[in-house]
Design a protein around this motif. Structure first.
Motif, PDB file in Angstrom:
ATOM      1  N   LYS A 289       0.825  -1.207   0.000  1.00  0.00           N
ATOM      2  CA  LYS A 289       0.000   0.000   0.000  1.00  0.00           C
ATOM      3  C   LYS A 289       0.857   1.254   0.000  1.00  0.00           C
ATOM      4  N   PHE A 290       1.906   1.259   0.803  1.00  0.00           N
ATOM      5  CA  PHE A 290       2.799   2.418   0.824  1.00  0.00           C
ATOM      6  C   PHE A 290       3.586   2.532  -0.479  1.00  0.00           C
ATOM      7  N   LEU A 291       3.931   1.401  -1.070  1.00  0.00           N
ATOM      8  CA  LEU A 291       4.605   1.437  -2.371  1.00  0.00           C
ATOM      9  C   LEU A 291       3.699   2.055  -3.430  1.00  0.00           C
ATOM     10  N   LEU A 292       2.422   1.700  -3.394  1.00  0.00           N
ATOM     11  CA  LEU A 292       1.475   2.258  -4.364  1.00  0.00           C
ATOM     12  C   LEU A 292       1.276   3.753  -4.117  1.00  0.00           C
ATOM     13  N   ILE A 293       1.204   4.144  -2.857  1.00  0.00           N
ATOM     14  CA  ILE A 293       1.074   5.571  -2.529  1.00  0.00           C
ATOM     15  C   ILE A 293       2.307   6.335  -3.015  1.00  0.00           C
ATOM     16  N   ALA A 294       3.496   5.780  -2.755  1.00  0.00           N
ATOM     17  CA  ALA A 294       4.727   6.427  -3.204  1.00  0.00           C
ATOM     18  C   ALA A 294       4.781   6.515  -4.721  1.00  0.00           C
ATOM     19  N   ALA A 295       4.307   5.484  -5.408  1.00  0.00           N
ATOM     20  CA  ALA A 295       4.286   5.502  -6.868  1.00  0.00           C
ATOM     21  C   ALA A 295       3.324   6.567  -7.396  1.00  0.00           C
ATOM     22  N   TYR A 296       2.201   6.730  -6.721  1.00  0.00           N
ATOM     23  CA  TYR A 296       1.239   7.761  -7.150  1.00  0.00           C
ATOM     24  C   TYR A 296       1.836   9.156  -6.961  1.00  0.00           C
ATOM     25  N   LEU A 297       2.498   9.372  -5.834  1.00  0.00           N
ATOM     26  CA  LEU A 297       3.125  10.669  -5.583  1.00  0.00           C
ATOM     27  C   LEU A 297       4.240  10.943  -6.597  1.00  0.00           C
ATOM     28  N   ALA A 298       4.995   9.898  -6.946  1.00  0.00           N
ATOM     29  CA  ALA A 298       6.070  10.079  -7.919  1.00  0.00           C
ATOM     30  C   ALA A 298       5.528  10.350  -9.316  1.00  0.00           C
ATOM     31  N   SER A 299       4.344   9.825  -9.622  1.00  0.00           N
ATOM     32  CA  SER A 299       3.763  10.010 -10.957  1.00  0.00           C
ATOM     33  C   SER A 299       3.130  11.379 -11.125  1.00  0.00           C
ATOM     34  N   TYR A 300       2.575  11.928 -10.055  1.00  0.00           N
ATOM     35  CA  TYR A 300       1.796  13.164 -10.185  1.00  0.00           C
ATOM     36  C   TYR A 300       2.458  14.382  -9.552  1.00  0.00           C
ATOM     37  N   ASN A 301       3.571  14.218  -8.885  1.00  0.00           N
ATOM     38  CA  ASN A 301       4.309  15.368  -8.350  1.00  0.00           C
ATOM     39  C   ASN A 301       5.539  15.635  -9.208  1.00  0.00           C
ATOM     40  N   PRO A 302       5.835  16.888  -9.536  1.00  0.00           N
ATOM     41  CA  PRO A 302       7.092  17.184 -10.237  1.00  0.00           C
ATOM     42  C   PRO A 302       8.292  16.785  -9.377  1.00  0.00           C
ATOM     43  N   VAL A 303       9.388  16.448 -10.019  1.00  0.00           N
ATOM     44  CA  VAL A 303      10.577  16.004  -9.294  1.00  0.00           C
ATOM     45  C   VAL A 303      11.079  17.082  -8.353  1.00  0.00           C
ATOM     46  N   ARG A 304      10.995  18.347  -8.780  1.00  0.00           N
ATOM     47  CA  ARG A 304      11.520  19.432  -7.966  1.00  0.00           C
ATOM     48  C   ARG A 304      10.764  19.630  -6.652  1.00  0.00           C
ATOM     49  N   THR A 305       9.553  19.062  -6.532  1.00  0.00           N
ATOM     50  CA  THR A 305       8.770  19.228  -5.302  1.00  0.00           C
ATOM     51  C   THR A 305       9.100  18.180  -4.254  1.00  0.00           C
ATOM     52  N   ASP A 306       9.903  17.176  -4.599  1.00  0.00           N
ATOM     53  CA  ASP A 306      10.218  16.133  -3.619  1.00  0.00           C
ATOM     54  C   ASP A 306      10.879  16.711  -2.376  1.00  0.00           C
TER      55      ASP A 306
END
Length: 417
Positions: A289-306
């Protein structure tokens, strides 16, 4: 069909391949034809007989029942196709079937491709191998080009069963009308049902299920005395929203028929029942579940916002300071972006409270998410750059998953700042 089969005593085609989409009448037509003409035949479902031994023994067992003059003997083990040819010839002589055509019908024949490589070519040449009057009929949902073996292939006579037209479906489904209502009333209901579902579903079994499931709702105005059987306008207005709900679950069977009827009685929305067209009932391991959440954040957030979301003591960063012109459009409208594996793991380590070691278990769960089509691998698995992934789930889905682990995903999405 009688043309290619010929008379009883004449040699027919060694093999016939009949193909067409599911619920196009292939099995029913063959069973009706063979039973009506009283032709000796064996009918085997290749899904039930999923190994070559089960398949060959089942054919021999049914062959013993073709003649009622003698009692069937106990089945003989049949390990190879050579044994089958020998036992098959003996059975034909003992049952006095050598003077007429015997038909062996293999339903769901695409399963033969999963068996030994010699099974399919041998069945296609069974007439030649046994030197007897036998025709093998293969029923399948895929075309012959996907069947043809590399070597030793005898091309069968191919016949195509087209899909039912909307007129054929209308006639077939209208025959199931309840006795308490007139045939014209039920035919009008079937006409409405096909008008909604025909473009997305032409499976007779599924349409029959949908017709039985929604008919009670169609009859409600008549039962309450608010309309008569000819008042199609009121009947359509009453059934229209419920057919739209049913459109979301075609083929899925995510809820039972009793749950669907209860939902209709309560006039609820599809989301009120767990698992209806949202797949929120998918059970995943904790870290998946956390992997899927992290994948969603990585897909929809720009890299510079990490740095802003996942780095402690990052300082105060205004959104306008790092927003370029092309980023003014919502990332959810642009769709998911691919991301590398190391970024996925970095976000995972930031959002999980406990320390997670990059073990084989974590990597196997990533593979499982790809298999479940919750993640998709983008491009080739480059040895230098590593794999890249993309999250394929919707916002509603990931919010439902995040709620199960008490994670507020909206706070970590750049579009919702």
């Amino acid at each position: 069909m009688r043309g290619p089969e010929g008379a009883r005593q004449q040699f027919s085609f060694p093999s016939i391949f009949i193909y067409g989409h599911t619920s196009s009448g292939k099995t029913y037509v063959m069973q009706t034809l063979l039973n009506t003409l009283q032709l000796p035949h064996v009918f085997v479902n290749c899904v039930e007989c999923f190994t070559s031994r089960l398949l060959l023994e089942e054919i021999l067992i049914q062959l013993q029942r073709c003649s009622s003059e003698t009692e069937p003997t106990s089945p003989v083990p049949c390990d190879t196709f050579n044994d089958f040819v020998r036992l098959f010839k003996q059975a034909l002589v003992s049952r006095e079937l050598q003077d007429q055509t015997l038909y062996i019908v293999l339903d769901r024949a695409e399963q033969l491709r999963e068996m030994e490589a010699n099974i399919l070519p041998a069945f296609l040449r069974l007439q030649e191998l046994t030197d007897s009057n036998v025709t093998v009929v293969l029923l399948s949902e895929i075309v012959w080009e996907l069947f043809r073996p590399n070597v030793g292939c005898f091309d069968p006579l191919t016949l195509y069963f087209p899909d039912y037209s909307i007129g054929h479906l209308q006639k077939i489904l209208s025959q199931n009308h309840p006795p308490e209502y007139t045939a014209d009333f039920y035919a009008a209901y079937i006409n409405i049902l096909l008008g909604v579902f025909y473009m997305v579903c032409r499976d007779l079994k599924e349409l029959r299920h949908l017709a039985a499931l929604n008919f009670s709702k169609y009859c409600e105005p008549v039962v309450r005395g608010e309309a008569n059987e000819r008042d199609t306008r009121k009947l359509w207005k009453n059934i229209e929203p419920h057919l739209k709900k049913a459109m979301q679950t075609v083929y899925l069977r995510e809820i039972s028929s009793s749950q669907w009827e209860r939902l209709q009685r309560d006039d609820g929305e599809p989301g009120q029942l767990k698992g209806l067209s949202a797949h929120t009932h998918v059970e995943l391991p904790y870290y998946s579940k956390f992997l899927l959440i992290a994948a969603y954040l990585a897909s929809y957030n720009p890299v510079r916002t990490d740095k802003r979301f996942f780095l402690k003591h990052h300082g105060k960063i205004k959104k306008t300071n790092f927003m370029k012109k092309h980023e003014k459009t919502s990332n959810h409208l642009l769709g998911p972006k691919p991301f590398p594996l190391d970024r996925l793991l970095a976000i995972l380590y930031s959002i999980v409270d406990k320390r997670v070691a990059p073990t084989a278990n974590i990597f196997s769960q990533i593979t499982s998410l790809v298999t479940l089509q919750l993640l998709s691998m983008v491009g080739q698995n480059d040895q230098l750059e590593g794999p890249r992934y993309k999250c394929t789930v919707s916002l509603d889905f990931i919010r439902a998953v995040a709620r199960t682990v008490n994670f507020d995903i909206i706070k970590y999405l750049y579009d919702f700042l």
